[in-house]
Enzyme design. Structure first.
Site, PDB file in Angstrom:
ATOM      1  N   ARG A 237      47.941 -24.435  10.086  1.00  0.00           N
ATOM      2  CA  ARG A 237      49.081 -23.534   9.909  1.00  0.00           C
ATOM      3  C   ARG A 237      48.789 -22.233  10.670  1.00  0.00           C
ATOM      4  O   ARG A 237      47.622 -21.833  10.817  1.00  0.00           O
ATOM      5  CB  ARG A 237      49.288 -23.203   8.430  1.00  0.00           C
ATOM      6  CG  ARG A 237      49.923 -24.332   7.621  1.00  0.00           C
ATOM      7  CD  ARG A 237      51.397 -24.527   7.950  1.00  0.00           C
ATOM      8  NE  ARG A 237      52.027 -25.504   7.090  1.00  0.00           N
ATOM      9  CZ  ARG A 237      52.323 -26.766   7.452  1.00  0.00           C
ATOM     10  NH1 ARG A 237      52.038 -27.200   8.656  1.00  0.00           N
ATOM     11  NH2 ARG A 237      52.933 -27.577   6.609  1.00  0.00           N
ATOM     12  N   HIS A 285      55.011 -26.529  17.292  1.00  0.00           N
ATOM     13  CA  HIS A 285      54.827 -27.231  16.003  1.00  0.00           C
ATOM     14  C   HIS A 285      55.296 -28.689  16.113  1.00  0.00           C
ATOM     15  O   HIS A 285      56.143 -29.147  15.325  1.00  0.00           O
ATOM     16  CB  HIS A 285      55.579 -26.494  14.884  1.00  0.00           C
ATOM     17  CG  HIS A 285      55.038 -26.807  13.514  1.00  0.00           C
ATOM     18  ND1 HIS A 285      55.006 -25.895  12.482  1.00  0.00           N
ATOM     19  CD2 HIS A 285      54.516 -27.954  12.999  1.00  0.00           C
ATOM     20  CE1 HIS A 285      54.500 -26.456  11.399  1.00  0.00           C
ATOM     21  NE2 HIS A 285      54.190 -27.715  11.690  1.00  0.00           N
TER      22      HIS A 285
HETATM   23  P1  NAP Z   1      44.774 -33.126   2.920  1.00  0.00           P
HETATM   24  O1  NAP Z   1      44.729 -34.617   2.933  1.00  0.00           O
HETATM   25  O2  NAP Z   1      45.250 -32.444   1.685  1.00  0.00           O
HETATM   26  O3  NAP Z   1      43.310 -32.626   3.311  1.00  0.00           O
HETATM   27  C1  NAP Z   1      42.903 -31.302   3.217  1.00  0.00           C
HETATM   28  C2  NAP Z   1      41.427 -31.215   3.568  1.00  0.00           C
HETATM   29  O4  NAP Z   1      41.033 -29.839   3.613  1.00  0.00           O
HETATM   30  C3  NAP Z   1      40.521 -31.904   2.544  1.00  0.00           C
HETATM   31  O5  NAP Z   1      39.471 -32.558   3.206  1.00  0.00           O
HETATM   32  C4  NAP Z   1      39.986 -30.724   1.729  1.00  0.00           C
HETATM   33  O6  NAP Z   1      38.705 -30.958   1.178  1.00  0.00           O
HETATM   34  C5  NAP Z   1      39.864 -29.674   2.813  1.00  0.00           C
HETATM   35  N1  NAP Z   1      39.858 -28.320   2.240  1.00  0.00           N
HETATM   36  C6  NAP Z   1      40.803 -27.720   1.487  1.00  0.00           C
HETATM   37  N2  NAP Z   1      40.423 -26.487   1.142  1.00  0.00           N
HETATM   38  C7  NAP Z   1      39.198 -26.300   1.689  1.00  0.00           C
HETATM   39  C8  NAP Z   1      38.271 -25.245   1.686  1.00  0.00           C
HETATM   40  N3  NAP Z   1      38.527 -24.084   1.043  1.00  0.00           N
HETATM   41  N4  NAP Z   1      37.096 -25.402   2.337  1.00  0.00           N
HETATM   42  C9  NAP Z   1      36.822 -26.577   2.983  1.00  0.00           C
HETATM   43  N5  NAP Z   1      37.663 -27.616   3.029  1.00  0.00           N
HETATM   44  C10 NAP Z   1      38.835 -27.484   2.384  1.00  0.00           C
HETATM   45  O7  NAP Z   1      45.698 -32.590   4.106  1.00  0.00           O
HETATM   46  P2  NAP Z   1      46.143 -33.353   5.445  1.00  0.00           P
HETATM   47  O8  NAP Z   1      47.173 -34.355   5.164  1.00  0.00           O
HETATM   48  O9  NAP Z   1      44.909 -33.794   6.156  1.00  0.00           O
HETATM   49  O10 NAP Z   1      46.850 -32.139   6.227  1.00  0.00           O
HETATM   50  C11 NAP Z   1      46.166 -30.948   6.551  1.00  0.00           C
HETATM   51  C12 NAP Z   1      47.139 -29.892   7.029  1.00  0.00           C
HETATM   52  O11 NAP Z   1      47.629 -30.210   8.322  1.00  0.00           O
HETATM   53  C13 NAP Z   1      48.428 -29.752   6.217  1.00  0.00           C
HETATM   54  O12 NAP Z   1      48.216 -29.028   5.020  1.00  0.00           O
HETATM   55  C14 NAP Z   1      49.329 -29.001   7.177  1.00  0.00           C
HETATM   56  O13 NAP Z   1      49.138 -27.613   7.025  1.00  0.00           O
HETATM   57  C15 NAP Z   1      48.802 -29.429   8.550  1.00  0.00           C
HETATM   58  N6  NAP Z   1      49.771 -30.245   9.302  1.00  0.00           N
HETATM   59  C16 NAP Z   1      50.199 -29.805  10.519  1.00  0.00           C
HETATM   60  C17 NAP Z   1      51.083 -30.559  11.264  1.00  0.00           C
HETATM   61  C18 NAP Z   1      51.530 -30.134  12.626  1.00  0.00           C
HETATM   62  O14 NAP Z   1      52.437 -30.742  13.187  1.00  0.00           O
HETATM   63  N7  NAP Z   1      50.910 -29.145  13.219  1.00  0.00           N
HETATM   64  C19 NAP Z   1      51.548 -31.782  10.756  1.00  0.00           C
HETATM   65  C20 NAP Z   1      51.102 -32.202   9.508  1.00  0.00           C
HETATM   66  C21 NAP Z   1      50.215 -31.414   8.781  1.00  0.00           C
HETATM   67  P3  NAP Z   1      38.474 -32.102   0.059  1.00  0.00           P
HETATM   68  O15 NAP Z   1      38.690 -33.419   0.785  1.00  0.00           O
HETATM   69  O16 NAP Z   1      37.069 -31.937  -0.339  1.00  0.00           O
HETATM   70  O17 NAP Z   1      39.486 -31.861  -1.010  1.00  0.00           O
HETATM   71  C1  GLV Z   2      53.998 -30.337   9.344  1.00  0.00           C
HETATM   72  O1  GLV Z   2      53.567 -29.291   9.701  1.00  0.00           O
HETATM   73  C2  GLV Z   2      53.695 -30.947   8.092  1.00  0.00           C
HETATM   74  O2  GLV Z   2      53.139 -30.274   7.202  1.00  0.00           O
HETATM   75  O3  GLV Z   2      54.022 -32.140   7.933  1.00  0.00           O
END
Ligand code: NAP
Ligand code: GLV
Length: 322
Positions: A237, A285
């Site tokens: 983000r 994005h």
């Molecule tokens: P997720 O499955 O919820 O994974 C989050 C990861 O971050 C987990 O491994 C978690 O650790 C770790 N984490 C959270 N807080 C932390 C901290 N304080 N210190 C260290 N590690 C921490 O999320 P996801 O599905 O992978 O998505 C991640 C993010 O990508 C989303 O929240 C969104 O902001 C972004 N995103 C961007 C796009 C884009 O188009 N640019 C698209 C989709 C998503 P644990 O595993 O130990 O809980």
């Molecule tokens: C995009 O940024 C998402 O969170 O899916």
């Protein structure tokens, strides 16, 4: 394709309120009402019967706010992230929240990160600047295994990117709160391990969720720990990044190049300095978008679960914010 499911007989149609600036309401209305012919699909700023709304299917909160729906059972995010939903302001603690997990969304994120990593690995960012100055300077390619990549976040997306890059031969480490056991990916947990990992990484990819703990993590202190010429890929983000601190790190040559897909203010304002920095690659994005055709099945399952007061698939822990 129809997905017949059974909903409890509440005596009235299940009502979904949809709100998104990015997603197509017609596509979602069609796919949901095909699966659930009795479903009421509401959208638009004027919702004349807020008390009838059971489920909010939203990218951001609607103008009237989510608290406007007194009988809401669940908030289903149209994104993988949920920070944009401002869940802290959701008054009813009983409302369950789920996010989107969709193999297509994951695959697109892996593509984006691989494309950016290969661009940097093959020094295109250096050659591109040489081209502007008509400089013919050879840089010998190196093996992928000599490139150290650190991925912040090892959730659904971070883990998929880590495994994808490890499969390409890169040396990959992943940072998360809890330990992971991904093949050929070094698992790093906790604050203390971050500084040494940053000091040896060539490319850092941010795939953390935005929470009170991770907001502003990519700041001057962070950039002071990286080795010279590190490259940054921010697909988490915009608010993870302190933008002036990155500009400073670029000017000082600490950061050699940055791929930025997310920003504090979106759309990125025309006057923003990132647009004109040769070392910065701006994308609007687009790293990964969800697609109703691929994600509707889980949304439909979550409507069924919410109406039956069952735990949601891909539930968000409202206390941690992800
Ligand atoms: P997720 O499955 O919820 O994974 C989050 C990861 O971050 C987990 O491994 C978690 O650790 C770790 N984490 C959270 N807080 C932390 C901290 N304080 N210190 C260290 N590690 C921490 O999320 P996801 O599905 O992978 O998505 C991640 C993010 O990508 C989303 O929240 C969104 O902001 C972004 N995103 C961007 C796009 C884009 O188009 N640019 C698209 C989709 C998503 P644990 O595993 O130990 O809980
Ligand atoms: C995009 O940024 C998402 O969170 O899916």
């Amino acid at each position: 394709m129809s997905h017949p499911i059974e909903l409890p007989d509440t005596g009235r149609p299940v009502t979904v309120y949809f709100h998104s600036e990015l997603d197509d309401p017609l596509a979602w209305a069609q796919i949901l009402t095909e699966a659930l012919p009795d479903l009421r699909f509401l959208t638009g700023p004027a919702c004349d019967s807020p008390e009838s709304v059971d489920i909010a299917l939203v990218w951001t909160p609607p103008p009237q706010g989510l608290n406007a729906f007194p009988n809401l059972r669940a908030v289903l995010s149209l994104g993988a992230g949920v920070d944009q939903l401002q869940l802290d302001s959701l008054r009813n603690p009983q409302i369950s929240v789920a996010r989107l997990v969709d193999p297509t969304l994951t695959a697109r994120m892996v593509d984006y990160c691989k494309a950016a990593v290969f661009y940097l690995h093959r020094n295109f960012h250096v050659h591109q600047r040489q081209q502007v100055r008509r400089v013919w300077k050879f840089i010998a390619p190196v093996d992928a295994g000599t490139r150290r990549i650190l991925i912040l976040g090892q959730g659904v997306l971070g883990a998929a990117v880590a495994v994808g890059l490890a499969d390409e031969g890169f040396h990959v480490s992943g940072w998360s709160r809890s330990p992971k056991g991904l093949p050929n990916v070094k698992s790093l947990c906790g604050e203390n391990v971050l500084a040494p990992a940053l000091a040896e990484s060539d490319i850092v990819i941010n795939l953390l969720p935005l929470t009170s703990q991770t907001r502003g993590i990519l700041n001057r202190g962070f950039f002071s720990q990286i080795k010279p010429d590190t490259c940054l890929i921010n697909v988490g983000r915009g608010a993870h990044l302190n933008e002036p601190d990155l500009l400073e790190a670029l000017d000082e040559g600490k950061v050699a190049a940055a791929f930025l897909d997310v920003f504090d203010q979106e759309p990125l304002p025309p006057e923003h300095p990132f647009w004109s920095y040769a070392q910065v690659h701006v994308t609007p994005h687009v790293a990964s978008l969800s697609d109703p055709a691929h994600s509707a099945a889980t949304v439909i399952e979550n409507i069924r679960r919410a109406m039956n007061r069952l735990p949601l698939v891909n539930a968000v822990d409202r206390s941690t914010g992800y």
